[in-house]
Design an enzyme around this catalytic site. Structure first.
Site, PDB file in Angstrom:
ATOM      1  N   ASP A 120      27.063   0.505 -28.860  1.00 31.47           N
ATOM      2  CA  ASP A 120      26.811   1.974 -29.374  1.00 31.47           C
ATOM      3  C   ASP A 120      27.452   3.057 -28.600  1.00 31.47           C
ATOM      4  O   ASP A 120      27.368   3.362 -27.380  1.00 31.47           O
ATOM      5  CB  ASP A 120      25.214   2.378 -29.377  1.00 31.47           C
ATOM      6  CG  ASP A 120      24.824   3.488 -30.032  1.00 31.47           C
ATOM      7  OD1 ASP A 120      25.567   4.100 -30.868  1.00 31.47           O
ATOM      8  OD2 ASP A 120      23.862   3.976 -29.801  1.00 31.47           O
ATOM      9  N   ASP A 326      31.824   7.555 -34.854  1.00 35.38           N
ATOM     10  CA  ASP A 326      30.682   6.625 -34.309  1.00 35.38           C
ATOM     11  C   ASP A 326      30.881   5.129 -34.925  1.00 35.38           C
ATOM     12  O   ASP A 326      31.226   5.126 -35.819  1.00 35.38           O
ATOM     13  CB  ASP A 326      29.595   7.289 -34.941  1.00 35.38           C
ATOM     14  CG  ASP A 326      28.182   6.696 -34.559  1.00 35.38           C
ATOM     15  OD1 ASP A 326      28.165   6.233 -33.306  1.00 35.38           O
ATOM     16  OD2 ASP A 326      27.239   6.761 -35.361  1.00 35.38           O
TER      17      ASP A 326
END
Length: 455
Positions: A120, A326
């Site tokens: 992440d 992201d």
């Protein structure tokens, strides 16, 4: 400005560069919190959470977008008014993005215990489930027991990493740092902070600060046994390693072959020069310092540069707005005004009727495929306008498969969405088969068209 396209010569150079066996070089540790300085780097494979299944590309996208709904809501909520968000959470545990679409294998402890963790780039904490587990979600590998590791130590309350967790940390016993970390999909992890040896492929790195989770809730992490944060905060893996760079290469969503994550330099960096890689600056947002923001300046569809105001993608004074890159978000989300300009451009340039059916729609904009006995041939011959994202210093022309998806059962759709307010997101679907290089010294990100299943 440079337009990024595939080059067979460049690809061969890149493949040769990336196949060189990496080594790890560490300096004598300068502090308890940041003991390492990665020079050459190490590499680990990345696989998608749905890898190995027989879903169609449409089904894979539908599943991924279903998983990320709460993540998107939280990212948008954080960005609508970032200053108000921080003021309201001065005495409460902040909420982090959470969840993710890619898993990396690693080991922890001495002797090492193997597990898979979610990658992440939108959060910082590195953590895994630990014994004795009060509340744990199921995982396929053994739960780490710090009592059985000779290299585990508690992170002191006085450490910088413990301070970086505030107000999510506490020191009830006055000795060991305790934490609570909350995610936007209502998942959470709670436990003690420790220092431990982590092994990536065949490279072991001692004294990494991590969360040893004794109480972990939520369905957001049931694909793995924890999470590795690669954000810009002090707790993230790249920050603790003082890595000058990190890179990743994400395979196509329907590929069962792994991609890769590289921490540290791309082996012999001078060998990359023939690729003439252009990079765009990474922007910092003091209100949301974890995220990597891009300087998007405009978008072209076909041969038309859209009349999107630059301010649509800029970080506002209160910390809202801006575009982040992201890995945990699947498709790209644009502000409503910018998205509708993109949508209208595709409607006007595509030679297919718009599908206005409200049933079972995954995407906002889809087109009806022409009727044909040879559906596969029809899909292959759809004329799709080119799409270029104009970042500062880089014109990134996306491969068609990175923004348009066609399927006999689902029609042909634009794989993008809109947001009513808050930040824009450059998602992982748009990053397929691109080597994405984060230079943490120069604070830039570069994109290199690459066959990620071959590196």
């Amino acid at each position: 400005m440079s337009s990024l396209r595939f080059s067979s010569i460049n690809l061969l150079i890149l493949a040769a560069t990336l196949l060189v066996s990496p080594t790890l070089s560490t300096s004598r540790h300068a502090s308890l919190q940041h003991p390492h300085a990665i020079e050459a780097g190490f590499r680990v494979p990345l696989r998608r959470v749905d890898s190995g299944n027989t879903f169609t590309k449409f089904e894979l996208l539908r599943r991924a977008m279903s998983r990320e709904k709460q993540r998107i809501k939280q990212l948008q909520a954080m960005a609508v008014s970032a200053s108000d968000y921080h003021q309201a959470n001065d005495f409460e545990s902040p909420i982090h993005a959470g969840d993710g679409e890619f898993l990396m294998k690693l080991s922890i402890g001495t002797p090492p215990v193997s597990f898979s963790a979610i990658l992440d780039t939108g959060s910082d904490l590195v953590w895994t489930q630990c014994q004795p587990c009060k509340r744990c979600f199921p995982q396929t590998t053994p739960i780490f027991d710090p009592e059985k590791s000779s290299s585990f130590t508690h992170l002191p309350c006085s450490s910088i990493l413990c301070s970086a967790l505030q107000p999510s940390s506490s020191c009830d016993d006055g000795k060991s740092c305790q934490y609570t970390y909350l995610y936007g999909d209502f998942s959470s992890t709670e436990g003690v902070m420790g220092l431990e040896t982590f092994t990536f492929d065949n490279v072991s790195v001692p004294r990494i600060g991590f969360g040893c989770g004794f109480a972990n809730d939520g369905i957001g992490f049931d694909q793995g046994a924890g999470l590795v944060g690669l954000g810009r905060g002090a707790l993230s893996l790249v920050s603790q390693l003082k890595a000058p760079k990190f890179s990743y290469c994400l395979t196509s969503i329907d590929s069962n072959k792994p991609g890769m994550l590289q921490i540290g330099s791309l082996d012999k960096e001078p060998a990359m020069e023939p690729l003439n890689v252009k990079a765009t600056p990474l922007i910092k947002n003091p209100s949301l310092p974890t995220f990597y923001y891009l300087s998007l300046q405009g978008i072209t569809v076909g041969h038309t540069r859209l009349s999107v105001e630059k301010s649509s993608f800029q970080i506002q004074e209160d910390g809202s707005g801006g575009m982040i890159i992201d890995t945990g978000t699947t498709i790209t989300y644009l502000p409503r005004n910018a998205y509708y300009l993109v949508k209208n451009a595709f409607v006007s340039q595509m030679k297919l009727p718009v599908d206005n059916s409200p049933y079972g729609k995954v995407f906002d904009l889809c087109f009806i495929l022409p009727t044909s006995n040879d559906t596969a041939s029809t899909i292959d011959h759809i004329e799709v306008p080119r799409m270029v994202f104009h970042f500062e210093g880089v014109d990134l022309e996306l491969p068609e498969k990175n923004y348009f998806v066609a399927d006999p059962s689902g029609g042909a759709c634009l794989a993008m969405g809109s947001t009513s307010d808050g930040m824009s997101i450059f998602g992982n679907f748009q990053q397929q088969d691109l080597l994405v290089v984060h230079d943490l010294i120069k604070e830039t990100v570069g994109f290199v068209p690459t066959k990620c299943d071959q590196v």
